[in-house]
Design a protein around this motif. Structure first.
Motif, PDB file in Angstrom:
ATOM      1  N   SER A   1      -3.578  -9.079  -3.866  1.00 58.55           N
ATOM      2  CA  SER A   1      -2.277 -10.049  -4.061  1.00 58.55           C
ATOM      3  C   SER A   1      -1.251  -9.387  -4.685  1.00 58.55           C
ATOM      4  O   SER A   1      -0.181  -9.967  -4.462  1.00 58.55           O
ATOM      5  CB  SER A   1      -2.996 -11.326  -4.998  1.00 58.55           C
ATOM      6  OG  SER A   1      -4.056 -11.756  -4.242  1.00 58.55           O
ATOM      7  N   MET A   2      -1.499  -8.572  -5.790  1.00 59.73           N
ATOM      8  CA  MET A   2      -0.444  -8.049  -6.415  1.00 59.73           C
ATOM      9  C   MET A   2       0.543  -7.080  -5.567  1.00 59.73           C
ATOM     10  O   MET A   2       1.497  -7.086  -5.723  1.00 59.73           O
ATOM     11  CB  MET A   2      -1.178  -7.001  -7.452  1.00 59.73           C
ATOM     12  CG  MET A   2      -0.028  -6.259  -8.473  1.00 59.73           C
ATOM     13  SD  MET A   2      -0.735  -5.660  -9.743  1.00 59.73           S
ATOM     14  CE  MET A   2      -1.698  -4.530  -9.467  1.00 59.73           C
ATOM     15  N   ILE A   3      -0.184  -6.457  -4.538  1.00 63.29           N
ATOM     16  CA  ILE A   3       0.655  -5.615  -3.651  1.00 63.29           C
ATOM     17  C   ILE A   3       1.476  -6.316  -2.891  1.00 63.29           C
ATOM     18  O   ILE A   3       2.613  -6.267  -2.383  1.00 63.29           O
ATOM     19  CB  ILE A   3      -0.407  -4.716  -2.535  1.00 63.29           C
ATOM     20  CG1 ILE A   3      -1.078  -3.622  -3.481  1.00 63.29           C
ATOM     21  CG2 ILE A   3       0.371  -4.072  -1.498  1.00 63.29           C
ATOM     22  CD1 ILE A   3      -2.289  -3.179  -2.681  1.00 63.29           C
ATOM     23  N   PHE A   4       1.116  -7.654  -2.314  1.00 61.47           N
ATOM     24  CA  PHE A   4       1.672  -8.689  -1.633  1.00 61.47           C
ATOM     25  C   PHE A   4       2.851  -8.994  -2.317  1.00 61.47           C
ATOM     26  O   PHE A   4       4.038  -9.262  -2.024  1.00 61.47           O
ATOM     27  CB  PHE A   4       0.807  -9.554  -0.819  1.00 61.47           C
ATOM     28  CG  PHE A   4       0.357  -9.166   0.386  1.00 61.47           C
ATOM     29  CD1 PHE A   4       1.140  -9.220   1.385  1.00 61.47           C
ATOM     30  CD2 PHE A   4      -0.979  -8.643   0.645  1.00 61.47           C
ATOM     31  CE1 PHE A   4       0.648  -8.917   2.756  1.00 61.47           C
ATOM     32  CE2 PHE A   4      -1.409  -8.050   1.811  1.00 61.47           C
ATOM     33  CZ  PHE A   4      -0.490  -8.309   2.747  1.00 61.47           C
ATOM     34  N   TYR A   5       2.751  -9.481  -3.464  1.00 63.08           N
ATOM     35  CA  TYR A   5       3.710 -10.059  -4.691  1.00 63.08           C
ATOM     36  C   TYR A   5       4.806  -9.411  -4.632  1.00 63.08           C
ATOM     37  O   TYR A   5       5.902  -9.856  -4.512  1.00 63.08           O
ATOM     38  CB  TYR A   5       2.898 -10.261  -5.859  1.00 63.08           C
ATOM     39  CG  TYR A   5       2.087 -11.513  -6.156  1.00 63.08           C
ATOM     40  CD1 TYR A   5       1.960 -12.477  -4.768  1.00 63.08           C
ATOM     41  CD2 TYR A   5       1.864 -11.934  -7.324  1.00 63.08           C
ATOM     42  CE1 TYR A   5       1.150 -13.699  -5.292  1.00 63.08           C
ATOM     43  CE2 TYR A   5       0.877 -13.116  -7.470  1.00 63.08           C
ATOM     44  CZ  TYR A   5       0.715 -13.924  -6.468  1.00 63.08           C
ATOM     45  OH  TYR A   5       0.000 -15.185  -6.481  1.00 63.08           O
ATOM     46  N   VAL A   6       4.534  -7.985  -4.887  1.00 67.24           N
ATOM     47  CA  VAL A   6       5.547  -6.871  -5.327  1.00 67.24           C
ATOM     48  C   VAL A   6       6.375  -6.746  -3.816  1.00 67.24           C
ATOM     49  O   VAL A   6       7.606  -6.810  -4.064  1.00 67.24           O
ATOM     50  CB  VAL A   6       5.059  -5.793  -5.807  1.00 67.24           C
ATOM     51  CG1 VAL A   6       6.330  -4.699  -5.857  1.00 67.24           C
ATOM     52  CG2 VAL A   6       4.461  -5.922  -7.219  1.00 67.24           C
ATOM     53  N   LEU A   7       5.939  -6.633  -2.755  1.00 69.14           N
ATOM     54  CA  LEU A   7       6.506  -6.421  -1.563  1.00 69.14           C
ATOM     55  C   LEU A   7       7.316  -7.510  -1.177  1.00 69.14           C
ATOM     56  O   LEU A   7       8.663  -7.423  -0.907  1.00 69.14           O
ATOM     57  CB  LEU A   7       5.491  -5.925  -0.481  1.00 69.14           C
ATOM     58  CG  LEU A   7       5.003  -4.567  -0.597  1.00 69.14           C
ATOM     59  CD1 LEU A   7       3.776  -4.445   0.558  1.00 69.14           C
ATOM     60  CD2 LEU A   7       5.944  -3.644  -0.603  1.00 69.14           C
TER      61      LEU A   7
END
Length: 441
Positions: free
Chosen positions: A237-243
């Protein structure tokens, strides 16, 4: 030994967490975070993401210590510190989850009205109510079917999010709408207070991983697999959030974002994206918010059941269909609260109200882990870098609570006082002897 046909795989458990986290954050509150802190919202997403990973690891260990607990933070507080703190944490956490149903469902309603071209808050609320009603029925059908439906929805929305990221970045470059000034901050958004304000919205966006901790005993591989699922769901989730946040600000200057429940639709409309992309992302948002609402109804109902099962709420709330593995009355009550809270304010107000109980429950859970470690109760899954990671998590949680909006703090304090009075009022009818603890020897 008979095989438990209700058990779900590591991927399905991870999907339940992803369904609750991603739908609540990227599609609903990402624009609000940017509106509050501008480009510094990226700091909030990363900072809260790190904290969420720490808490997720702690929950993985706590879940392995108590694999049959269905009450998440409530169960950990109850077992570690007794009924008084357990009651307060449990009710606050339950109210947070039930309120979260409103925030996410309102996001669904906002995207639905955007797709239909009907700019009306009343229509958004109407669609939100309809969603809650339908998903309460889905939850009553049973956890396994609900979890499998959630894993299917997660695969679709991750694909749509990937499409959004790639298409948004390509559009920003090809249309020459991207500029370094898009990531600028103003006097109001470039402050520590602004980052804290954005972090409150972002923290709500990560909260869904607790949904896995309420179903540890239903995961194949037991508590160790459930712990892995919790950490995986947060990291992905964190990876998708930032992108996604980077892609949004590539299309739209940070200063243009406002507090709204459909930020991705706003970004695409502002950048004059192809209508087909607008529709696909809008449908993805509907799927994401549906998935997250589904998980929140499931989680809140199980927490309410667990509090009642520990004899801290009336017997009527202990109704549990073992065949379907669902707390029926809990689902109904959570859905009703979800509908009522739709009328409490905008998306940020609802999220802030929800966050107080979550922050407090995570703080107490961290102390519960310390308690169990000191008493040599260890699970299969262990928190890396303990106790340093746990201490860092406690400090960050304390800072976030201190930095919450005044309104949310006032409501939280009033709730705690009300719960204390209710607890001792009820206890006085049953207990004649005063219990005295010796804190210092």
């Amino acid at each position: 030994m008979a095989k438990n046909n209700k058990q779900i795989s590591l991927w399905v458990a991870t999907a339940v967490g992803l369904g609750a986290i991603i739908g609540a954050g990227i599609f609903v509150l990402s624009g609000t975070a940017i509106a509050l802190a501008g480009a510094y919202s990226l700091i909030a997403f990363i900072l809260v993401g790190v904290l969420a990973v720490i808490i997720a690891m702690e929950f993985g260990e706590l879940g392995s210590i108590m694999p049959h607990a269905k009450g998440a933070s409530f169960s950990y507080a109850y077992e570690a510190f007794g009924s008084e703190l357990g009651f307060i944490v449990g009710i606050l956490m339950y109210f947070s989850f039930a309120t979260a149903i409103s925030a996410i469902a309102l996001g669904f309603g906002s995207y639905a009205t955007s797709l239909l071209g009907v700019a009306s808050h009343s229509y958004s609320v109407m669609f939100a109510i309809l969603l809650i009603f339908i998903l309460s029925i889905v939850n009553i059908i049973g956890i396994k079917k609900a979890a499998k439906a959630d894993s299917f929805l997660v695969m679709i929305k991750l694909g749509i999010l990937t499409l959004f990221i790639v298409a948004a970045m390509a559009l920003a470059y090809s249309s020459h709408i991207f500029a370094a000034s898009n990531f600028s901050v103003t006097k109001s958004t470039g402050t520590i207070a602004a980052i804290f304000a954005a972090s409150i919205a972002v923290f709500f966006a990560y909260s869904g991983f607790q949904s896995i901790s309420t179903m540890t005993s239903d995961v194949k591989g037991g508590s160790k697999a459930a712990g892995k699922a919790i950490v995986l769901s947060v990291v992905i989730s964190m990876i998708f959030y930032v992108l996604v946040v980077i892609a949004m600000m590539m299309m739209v200057p940070a200063s243009k974002f406002t507090i709204s429940a459909d930020p991705l639709s706003f970004a695409l409309q502002y950048a004059h994206a192809p209508y087909a992309l607008f529709v696909i992302v809008g449908i993805g948002a509907l799927i994401a918010t549906t998935s997250a609402t589904l998980a929140m109804i499931l989680t809140s109902s199980r927490v309410l059941y667990q509090i009642s099962d520990n004899k801290l709420l009336p017997k009527a709330l202990r109704k549990y269909d073992k065949k379907k593995d669902v707390a029926i009355n809990g689902v109904i009550i959570s859905s009703v609260i979800g509908v009522v809270m739709l009328f409490s304010g905008n998306i940020y107000i609802i999220a802030a109200i929800s966050n107080f109980g979550l922050l407090l429950s995570y703080l107490i859970s961290s102390f519960a882990l310390i308690h169990f470690r000191r008493n040599n109760k260890e699970g299969i899954f262990r928190t890396p870098l303990y106790p340093y990671s746990t201490i860092a998590g406690i400090i960050l949680l304390g800072l976030f609570i201190a930095g919450m909006p005044r309104e949310a703090l006032d409501i939280g304090v009033l709730l705690i006082l009300g719960l204390l009075m209710a607890y001792y009022f009820l206890v006085e009818f049953k207990r004649k002897k005063v219990i005295r603890e010796e804190i210092f020897k």
